[in-house]
Design a protein around this motif. Structure first.
Motif, PDB file in Angstrom:
ATOM      1  N   ALA A 110     -23.942  47.527   5.849  1.00 23.32           N
ATOM      2  CA  ALA A 110     -25.268  47.474   5.232  1.00 23.32           C
ATOM      3  C   ALA A 110     -26.180  46.434   5.872  1.00 23.32           C
ATOM      4  N   VAL A 111     -25.608  45.372   6.414  1.00 22.83           N
ATOM      5  CA  VAL A 111     -26.435  44.269   6.903  1.00 22.83           C
ATOM      6  C   VAL A 111     -26.356  44.104   8.418  1.00 22.83           C
ATOM      7  N   PHE A 112     -25.176  44.019   8.972  1.00 20.32           N
ATOM      8  CA  PHE A 112     -25.026  43.599  10.361  1.00 20.32           C
ATOM      9  C   PHE A 112     -24.808  44.729  11.358  1.00 20.32           C
ATOM     10  N   GLY A 172      -1.669  38.747   3.500  1.00 21.11           N
ATOM     11  CA  GLY A 172      -2.151  40.096   3.226  1.00 21.11           C
ATOM     12  C   GLY A 172      -2.776  40.218   1.847  1.00 21.11           C
ATOM     13  N   THR A 173      -2.154  39.567   0.871  1.00 21.16           N
ATOM     14  CA  THR A 173      -2.671  39.607  -0.495  1.00 21.16           C
ATOM     15  C   THR A 173      -4.010  38.904  -0.600  1.00 21.16           C
ATOM     16  N   LEU A 174      -4.155  37.796   0.083  1.00 17.43           N
ATOM     17  CA  LEU A 174      -5.402  37.052   0.013  1.00 17.43           C
ATOM     18  C   LEU A 174      -6.482  37.632   0.918  1.00 17.43           C
ATOM     19  N   GLY A 183     -11.207  41.329   3.230  1.00 17.41           N
ATOM     20  CA  GLY A 183     -11.553  42.108   4.423  1.00 17.41           C
ATOM     21  C   GLY A 183     -12.072  43.488   4.073  1.00 17.41           C
ATOM     22  N   LEU A 184     -11.410  44.168   3.129  1.00 17.27           N
ATOM     23  CA  LEU A 184     -11.873  45.493   2.720  1.00 17.27           C
ATOM     24  C   LEU A 184     -13.215  45.425   2.003  1.00 17.27           C
ATOM     25  N   GLY A 185     -13.450  44.364   1.249  1.00 15.80           N
ATOM     26  CA  GLY A 185     -14.727  44.205   0.556  1.00 15.80           C
ATOM     27  C   GLY A 185     -15.868  43.890   1.496  1.00 15.80           C
ATOM     28  N   TYR A 186     -15.543  43.348   2.653  1.00 16.44           N
ATOM     29  CA  TYR A 186     -16.593  42.974   3.603  1.00 16.44           C
ATOM     30  C   TYR A 186     -17.055  44.148   4.465  1.00 16.44           C
ATOM     31  N   ILE A 187     -16.280  45.211   4.535  1.00 19.14           N
ATOM     32  CA  ILE A 187     -16.647  46.366   5.369  1.00 19.14           C
ATOM     33  C   ILE A 187     -17.986  46.973   4.960  1.00 19.14           C
ATOM     34  N   TYR A 224     -20.446  35.979   0.091  1.00 14.19           N
ATOM     35  CA  TYR A 224     -20.082  37.321  -0.341  1.00 14.19           C
ATOM     36  C   TYR A 224     -18.568  37.460  -0.496  1.00 14.19           C
ATOM     37  N   SER A 225     -17.819  36.810   0.354  1.00 12.89           N
ATOM     38  CA  SER A 225     -16.361  36.913   0.291  1.00 12.89           C
ATOM     39  C   SER A 225     -15.786  36.294  -0.974  1.00 12.89           C
ATOM     40  N   CYS A 226     -16.550  35.476  -1.639  1.00 12.26           N
ATOM     41  CA  CYS A 226     -16.078  34.889  -2.894  1.00 12.26           C
ATOM     42  C   CYS A 226     -15.878  35.952  -3.970  1.00 12.26           C
ATOM     43  N   TYR A 227     -16.645  37.020  -3.924  1.00 15.08           N
ATOM     44  CA  TYR A 227     -16.548  38.052  -4.957  1.00 15.08           C
ATOM     45  C   TYR A 227     -15.254  38.865  -4.856  1.00 15.08           C
ATOM     46  N   PRO A 228     -14.878  39.411  -3.691  1.00 15.34           N
ATOM     47  CA  PRO A 228     -13.581  40.080  -3.631  1.00 15.34           C
ATOM     48  C   PRO A 228     -12.407  39.093  -3.698  1.00 15.34           C
ATOM     49  N   CYS A 229     -12.695  37.825  -3.505  1.00 13.05           N
ATOM     50  CA  CYS A 229     -11.670  36.779  -3.620  1.00 13.05           C
ATOM     51  C   CYS A 229     -11.050  36.790  -5.013  1.00 13.05           C
ATOM     52  N   PHE A 230     -11.834  37.173  -6.011  1.00  8.27           N
ATOM     53  CA  PHE A 230     -11.321  37.230  -7.385  1.00  8.27           C
ATOM     54  C   PHE A 230     -10.121  38.166  -7.462  1.00  8.27           C
ATOM     55  N   LEU A 231     -10.254  39.341  -6.886  1.00  8.30           N
ATOM     56  CA  LEU A 231      -9.153  40.307  -6.876  1.00  8.30           C
ATOM     57  C   LEU A 231      -7.966  39.763  -6.080  1.00  8.30           C
ATOM     58  N   SER A 232      -8.242  39.094  -4.985  1.00 13.09           N
ATOM     59  CA  SER A 232      -7.172  38.531  -4.158  1.00 13.09           C
ATOM     60  C   SER A 232      -6.330  37.534  -4.943  1.00 13.09           C
ATOM     61  N   PHE A 233      -6.991  36.627  -5.639  1.00 13.59           N
ATOM     62  CA  PHE A 233      -6.253  35.614  -6.380  1.00 13.59           C
ATOM     63  C   PHE A 233      -5.519  36.207  -7.585  1.00 13.59           C
TER      64      PHE A 233
END
Length: 185
Positions: free
Chosen positions: A132-134, A116-118, A123-127, A87-96
Motif C-alpha cells: 500500500a505504501v512502498f 518464527g513466533t515473534l 512479517g505477514l502483517g507488514y506485507i 506499524y509493526s507494533c500492531y501485529p506484535c500483539f498477536l506475536s506475543f
C-alpha cells in the motif's frame, strides 16, 4: 474501495511522520549551524569567519537536497523506518500472545520457534503495508496529493498520526503484559 482507504490512511500517516522528521531535522540543523556560527563569531578571525560562512552557504543547497529528496533522502529513510517500527507494533500483539501460549503449553521452546513466533505475524502483517505504501514508490503519488491539502487537514492527520504512534507503543506494552499474564495463569 477498502484497499484505497487503507492505502490512504497508511500513506497519510507516513506523510505526517515524514513531516515530523523534517521538523526535527530542521531544528537540529539550526541548532548545530547556529552553534558553529556562534563559535566562529567569538573564536575565529574575520578572515576565517568569512571563509567558513562562504563554505556553509555553498554546502547548504547540497545538504538540503541530500536530506529532503523524496526517494532517497535522509528524512524519507528515517520516516520509512519509523513508520515500519510503529506499524509493526500492531501485529506484535498477536506475536506475543502466541509466544505466551506456546511457552505456557510447552514450557520451553527452541530459538527457531521463538523467532518464527515473534517474527512471523509481524512479517505477514507488514506485507499489505508494503504494497500500500512502498511498492513502486506509491507514497510519492500520495505525497503530491497531501501537499495540496489545507492546514486543517494537516492538523487532523497530525493528531491521527500521533494517536497511531502512541497506540502502537501501548499495544506493544499491552501485548507483553498479556504474554506474562498467560504465562503466570
Amino acid at each position: 474501495m477498502v484497499e484505497d482507504r487503507f492505502a490512504y490512511f497508511l500513506n497519510a500517516v507516513h506523510y505526517c511522520i515524514w513531516l515530523h522528521e523534517i521538523w526535527i531535522g530542521n531544528f537540529i540543523h539550526k541548532l548545530v549551524f547556529g552553534s558553529i556560527r556562534l563559535f566562529a563569531k567569538y573564536m575565529c578571525s574575520r578572515n576565517c569567519q568569512e571563509r567558513l560562512y562562504a563554505y556553509m552557504a555553498m554546502r547548504e543547497q547540497q545538504i538540503y537536497e541530500f536530506k529532503h529528496d523524496k526517494k532517497n533522502g535522509v528524512y524519507i529513510g528515517l520516516s520509512k523506518y519509523e513508520f515500519g517500527y510503529v506499524y509493526s507494533c500492531y501485529p506484535c500483539f498477536l506475536s506475543f500472545l502466541m509466544f505466551g501460549l506456546i511457552l505456557k503449553i510447552n514450557g520451553d521452546i527452541t530459538p527457531i520457534v521463538m523467532i518464527g513466533t515473534l517474527a512471523g505475524p509481524i512479517g505477514l502483517g507488514y506485507i499489505p503495508v508494503y504494497k500500500a505504501v512502498f511498492s513502486n514508490n506509491r507514497y510519492l503519488e500520495y505525497f503530491k496529493e497531501f501537499e495540496k491539502e489545507n492546514r486543517a487537514w494537516h492538523r487532523k492527520w497530525a493528531r491521527i498520526t500521533t494517536a497511531f504512534c502512541i497506540g502502537g507503543v501501548l499495544i506493544s506494552l499491552l501485548s507483553i503484559a498479556a504474554a506474562w499474564a498467560i504465562l503466570l495463569w
